[in-house]
Every structure is written in C-alpha cells, then in structure tokens.
Motif scaffolding. Structure first.
Motif, PDB file in Angstrom:
ATOM      1  N   LYS A 164       0.826  -1.197   0.000  1.00  0.00           N
ATOM      2  CA  LYS A 164       0.000   0.000   0.000  1.00  0.00           C
ATOM      3  C   LYS A 164       0.870   1.261   0.000  1.00  0.00           C
ATOM      4  O   LYS A 164       0.581   2.239  -0.696  1.00  0.00           O
ATOM      5  CB  LYS A 164      -0.906   0.009   1.227  1.00  0.00           C
ATOM      6  CG  LYS A 164      -2.110  -0.893   1.129  1.00  0.00           C
ATOM      7  CD  LYS A 164      -3.080  -0.401   0.062  1.00  0.00           C
ATOM      8  CE  LYS A 164      -4.383  -1.172   0.136  1.00  0.00           C
ATOM      9  NZ  LYS A 164      -4.201  -2.610   0.001  1.00  0.00           N
ATOM     10  N   GLU A 165       1.932   1.267   0.795  1.00  0.00           N
ATOM     11  CA  GLU A 165       2.815   2.420   0.832  1.00  0.00           C
ATOM     12  C   GLU A 165       3.453   2.666  -0.526  1.00  0.00           C
ATOM     13  O   GLU A 165       3.559   3.808  -0.983  1.00  0.00           O
ATOM     14  CB  GLU A 165       3.895   2.209   1.903  1.00  0.00           C
ATOM     15  CG  GLU A 165       3.352   2.243   3.316  1.00  0.00           C
ATOM     16  CD  GLU A 165       4.306   1.650   4.338  1.00  0.00           C
ATOM     17  OE1 GLU A 165       3.969   1.679   5.533  1.00  0.00           O
ATOM     18  OE2 GLU A 165       5.379   1.141   3.951  1.00  0.00           O
ATOM     19  N   HIS A 167       2.266   1.835  -3.501  1.00  0.00           N
ATOM     20  CA  HIS A 167       1.294   2.317  -4.476  1.00  0.00           C
ATOM     21  C   HIS A 167       0.808   3.726  -4.148  1.00  0.00           C
ATOM     22  O   HIS A 167       0.427   4.475  -5.063  1.00  0.00           O
ATOM     23  CB  HIS A 167       0.144   1.327  -4.600  1.00  0.00           C
ATOM     24  CG  HIS A 167       0.562   0.047  -5.249  1.00  0.00           C
ATOM     25  ND1 HIS A 167       0.951  -0.028  -6.561  1.00  0.00           N
ATOM     26  CD2 HIS A 167       0.715  -1.209  -4.760  1.00  0.00           C
ATOM     27  CE1 HIS A 167       1.302  -1.262  -6.863  1.00  0.00           C
ATOM     28  NE2 HIS A 167       1.167  -2.001  -5.783  1.00  0.00           N
ATOM     29  N   LEU A 168       0.852   4.103  -2.893  1.00  0.00           N
ATOM     30  CA  LEU A 168       0.594   5.497  -2.541  1.00  0.00           C
ATOM     31  C   LEU A 168       1.671   6.396  -3.139  1.00  0.00           C
ATOM     32  O   LEU A 168       1.370   7.405  -3.789  1.00  0.00           O
ATOM     33  CB  LEU A 168       0.591   5.655  -1.016  1.00  0.00           C
ATOM     34  CG  LEU A 168      -0.740   5.656  -0.271  1.00  0.00           C
ATOM     35  CD1 LEU A 168      -0.489   5.802   1.219  1.00  0.00           C
ATOM     36  CD2 LEU A 168      -1.645   6.765  -0.764  1.00  0.00           C
ATOM     37  N   LEU A 171       1.428   6.625  -6.898  1.00  0.00           N
ATOM     38  CA  LEU A 171       0.310   7.454  -7.327  1.00  0.00           C
ATOM     39  C   LEU A 171       0.731   8.911  -7.458  1.00  0.00           C
ATOM     40  O   LEU A 171       0.429   9.573  -8.465  1.00  0.00           O
ATOM     41  CB  LEU A 171      -0.838   7.323  -6.321  1.00  0.00           C
ATOM     42  CG  LEU A 171      -2.079   8.187  -6.596  1.00  0.00           C
ATOM     43  CD1 LEU A 171      -2.790   7.717  -7.853  1.00  0.00           C
ATOM     44  CD2 LEU A 171      -3.026   8.130  -5.395  1.00  0.00           C
ATOM     45  N   LYS A 182      -8.742  12.771  -0.389  1.00  0.00           N
ATOM     46  CA  LYS A 182      -8.700  11.463   0.245  1.00  0.00           C
ATOM     47  C   LYS A 182      -9.622  10.478  -0.476  1.00  0.00           C
ATOM     48  O   LYS A 182      -9.329   9.289  -0.549  1.00  0.00           O
ATOM     49  CB  LYS A 182      -9.057  11.574   1.730  1.00  0.00           C
ATOM     50  CG  LYS A 182      -7.967  12.276   2.528  1.00  0.00           C
ATOM     51  CD  LYS A 182      -8.221  12.276   4.014  1.00  0.00           C
ATOM     52  CE  LYS A 182      -7.040  12.903   4.745  1.00  0.00           C
ATOM     53  NZ  LYS A 182      -7.210  12.931   6.205  1.00  0.00           N
ATOM     54  N   ILE A 185      -7.644   9.256  -3.454  1.00  0.00           N
ATOM     55  CA  ILE A 185      -6.609   8.303  -3.035  1.00  0.00           C
ATOM     56  C   ILE A 185      -7.225   6.947  -2.737  1.00  0.00           C
ATOM     57  O   ILE A 185      -6.703   5.910  -3.154  1.00  0.00           O
ATOM     58  CB  ILE A 185      -5.858   8.842  -1.795  1.00  0.00           C
ATOM     59  CG1 ILE A 185      -5.069  10.097  -2.166  1.00  0.00           C
ATOM     60  CG2 ILE A 185      -4.929   7.776  -1.226  1.00  0.00           C
ATOM     61  CD1 ILE A 185      -4.481  10.820  -0.981  1.00  0.00           C
ATOM     62  N   VAL A 189      -5.983   3.715  -4.816  1.00  0.00           N
ATOM     63  CA  VAL A 189      -5.109   2.749  -4.162  1.00  0.00           C
ATOM     64  C   VAL A 189      -5.885   1.560  -3.604  1.00  0.00           C
ATOM     65  O   VAL A 189      -5.455   0.409  -3.731  1.00  0.00           O
ATOM     66  CB  VAL A 189      -4.282   3.428  -3.038  1.00  0.00           C
ATOM     67  CG1 VAL A 189      -3.413   2.412  -2.303  1.00  0.00           C
ATOM     68  CG2 VAL A 189      -3.406   4.541  -3.636  1.00  0.00           C
ATOM     69  N   TRP A 190      -7.021   1.822  -2.981  1.00  0.00           N
ATOM     70  CA  TRP A 190      -7.823   0.739  -2.394  1.00  0.00           C
ATOM     71  C   TRP A 190      -8.869   0.207  -3.380  1.00  0.00           C
ATOM     72  O   TRP A 190      -9.474  -0.819  -3.136  1.00  0.00           O
ATOM     73  CB  TRP A 190      -8.506   1.209  -1.117  1.00  0.00           C
ATOM     74  CG  TRP A 190      -7.616   1.151   0.079  1.00  0.00           C
ATOM     75  CD1 TRP A 190      -7.549   0.156   1.023  1.00  0.00           C
ATOM     76  CD2 TRP A 190      -6.630   2.126   0.469  1.00  0.00           C
ATOM     77  NE1 TRP A 190      -6.596   0.457   1.961  1.00  0.00           N
ATOM     78  CE2 TRP A 190      -6.013   1.644   1.658  1.00  0.00           C
ATOM     79  CE3 TRP A 190      -6.204   3.341  -0.057  1.00  0.00           C
ATOM     80  CZ2 TRP A 190      -5.003   2.364   2.311  1.00  0.00           C
ATOM     81  CZ3 TRP A 190      -5.198   4.044   0.593  1.00  0.00           C
ATOM     82  CH2 TRP A 190      -4.619   3.550   1.754  1.00  0.00           C
ATOM     83  N   ILE A 201      -6.160   6.071   5.451  1.00  0.00           N
ATOM     84  CA  ILE A 201      -5.244   6.901   4.669  1.00  0.00           C
ATOM     85  C   ILE A 201      -4.235   7.589   5.572  1.00  0.00           C
ATOM     86  O   ILE A 201      -3.039   7.641   5.268  1.00  0.00           O
ATOM     87  CB  ILE A 201      -6.032   7.933   3.842  1.00  0.00           C
ATOM     88  CG1 ILE A 201      -6.884   7.211   2.793  1.00  0.00           C
ATOM     89  CG2 ILE A 201      -5.088   8.925   3.171  1.00  0.00           C
ATOM     90  CD1 ILE A 201      -7.786   8.123   1.999  1.00  0.00           C
ATOM     91  N   HIS A 204      -1.439   5.122   6.711  1.00  0.00           N
ATOM     92  CA  HIS A 204      -0.519   4.768   5.637  1.00  0.00           C
ATOM     93  C   HIS A 204       0.352   5.955   5.234  1.00  0.00           C
ATOM     94  O   HIS A 204       1.552   5.801   4.959  1.00  0.00           O
ATOM     95  CB  HIS A 204      -1.294   4.269   4.419  1.00  0.00           C
ATOM     96  CG  HIS A 204      -1.717   2.839   4.527  1.00  0.00           C
ATOM     97  ND1 HIS A 204      -2.877   2.450   5.151  1.00  0.00           N
ATOM     98  CD2 HIS A 204      -1.128   1.699   4.095  1.00  0.00           C
ATOM     99  CE1 HIS A 204      -2.989   1.143   5.098  1.00  0.00           C
ATOM    100  NE2 HIS A 204      -1.950   0.659   4.459  1.00  0.00           N
ATOM    101  N   MET A 205      -0.229   7.142   5.193  1.00  0.00           N
ATOM    102  CA  MET A 205       0.545   8.330   4.826  1.00  0.00           C
ATOM    103  C   MET A 205       1.606   8.625   5.873  1.00  0.00           C
ATOM    104  O   MET A 205       2.751   8.971   5.532  1.00  0.00           O
ATOM    105  CB  MET A 205      -0.397   9.526   4.678  1.00  0.00           C
ATOM    106  CG  MET A 205       0.273  10.740   4.060  1.00  0.00           C
ATOM    107  SD  MET A 205       0.774  10.460   2.346  1.00  0.00           S
ATOM    108  CE  MET A 205      -0.830  10.446   1.554  1.00  0.00           C
TER     109      MET A 205
END
Length: 235
Positions: A164-165, A167-168, A171, A182, A185, A189-190, A201, A204-205
């Motif tokens: 996930k990190e 792909h964040l 992005l 948000k 995002i 991502v999800w 979010i 993960h951020m």
C-alpha cells in the motif's frame, strides 16, 4: 477457481459467522484458531488472502504477521476489536494491507477481501506482462522508485515499503501536478468507495512519510494541502 482464504480467528462464534458468509460469497475458507496453527496451515496451502485477528493465543497476530511477511507478500486484512490509531498503525506498519474494525459489516468485509485479491492479482499479472520491457523508474531528487521491481531507494539505500505504501508513493510520483483528495486516493489505491474513514489513509501516509522523509514533520515528497488533500512536492 474459488479464492482460498486463511481465516485466523480464535473466537469460534465469529469464525463460524465469517466462514459461513464467505462460503456463500464464493470463497473457500481454511480456519485457524491460534497463531501456531496459522503458521502450519500457511506452509501447507497456497492462500489468496489472510484474514487475521490480532488477539490470538500461542502466537500473537503481530508475531504471525511478521512470520508471514518474511515469506510472502500475500494480501493480509487485519481485524481488530481495539480502538485507536495506535493499534491500527502498528498492524499496518508491520506489513498488513488493510484493516477492518470489529464489529464489522459482512458486506463490507467481503468487499474489502475481493478488492484486496483483485489488486494483488492485477499487480502480479501486470508485473509478468511488463517483464520484457526495460525497467521503468521515477527519480525524485535522491529518491528512486523502480516501478518494475516495486522497490524504492534513497541515496542507493533500499527503503522497505508495504504494498500500500508503494502504491501510494507511485500514485503521487506518476502524477506530479495533480492534487488528490482522500476520496481520490482511496479509489485509486484501495479501489473501493471512500466511506469517510480517514484513519486508513492517515495511517498509511504517516508510515510512508516516516520511511521516505528525512524529517516527516516537514515533508518534501508528499505535501499536505489542508482541507483539500495531498500533492507531490516540487522537484
């Protein structure tokens, strides 16, 4: 072929309820009631996803998560009855892909599982399809993002990110001029509708910034636009 789920839950009533619902949704489910049993089963089956309760006997959910992450990048969805971002952040920081708080809706649970498996399948298929191409890389100052190998390094030192990190970060890096809300995002991502739960979010951020930023309190790579969302810094 039906997706194979490892359900790790020590509460028999919850395990029975989740098991019955997932079977109706077209999944095949193998159940474990403690962490040690889950490790054994993980070595015997090729699972598509693990649904993991954090509070387990014999081997805790956190310890089990570490054991699995040393061997595999299989999607892991954490379930937890504990409140607060600390528990959720800890679980996600150890390499889980997502979490859902107890008590949860069975419809939402099934949707999260399907989305996680769909993402994992797409990324795997995409990696195989792109294997014959030249490596694709994005450089942001001293940060190097390898899109083929799903790796990130800064000044030639590898930074270990969860799926996930990564792909964040990808992005934002692939869309340097775009501002993401948000909701944007979450959908990107999800691959799911945003229901207003900012914790996923935010956690993960924060974890991503702790790994890529020299000073996470003064981020350079991903900037916060208060009241709007996030955007890539200027490079």
């Amino acid at each position: 072929m039906q997706p194979l789920i490892l359900l790790v839950e020590d509460d028999v009533a919850i395990s029975d309820m989740v098991n019955d619902y997932l079977i109706k949704e077209g999944f095949t489910v193998v159940r474990a009631y403690d962490g040690e049993e889950a490790v054994r089963l993980f070595g015997e089956y090729a699972f598509d996803l693990i649904l993991l309760d954090l509070m387990l006997p014999k081997l805790s959910g956190m310890d089990l998560l570490q054991v699995i992450r040393e061997r595999s990048l299989i999607p892991i969805l954490i379930t937890s009855a504990k409140d607060g971002d600390v528990d959720k952040a800890l679980g996600l920081g150890f390499g889980a892909d997502d979490y859902i708080a107890k008590p949860f809706s069975m419809i939402e649970l099934a949707a999260r599982i399907k989305a996680a498996i769909r993402r994992a399948t797409k990324y795997t298929a995409g990696s195989l399809a792109e294997a014959v191409k030249q490596p694709q890389q994005i450089r942001l100052d001293d940060l190097l993002i390898d899109l083929d190998n799903f790796s990130v390094s800064r000044s030639n030192r590898e930074i270990k990110l969860t799926a996930k990190e990564f792909h964040l970060l990808k992005l934002f890096a692939a869309n340097p001029k775009k501002v993401f809300t948000k909701a944007n995002i979450f959908r990107s991502v999800w691959e799911d509708d945003y229901l207003g739960d900012e914790n996923v979010i935010n956690v993960h951020m924060r974890r991503l910034r702790e790994k890529i930023e020299e000073d996470p309190s003064k981020p350079r790579y991903i900037l916060t636009l208060w009241g709007i969302g996030y955007k890539l810094g200027e490079f």
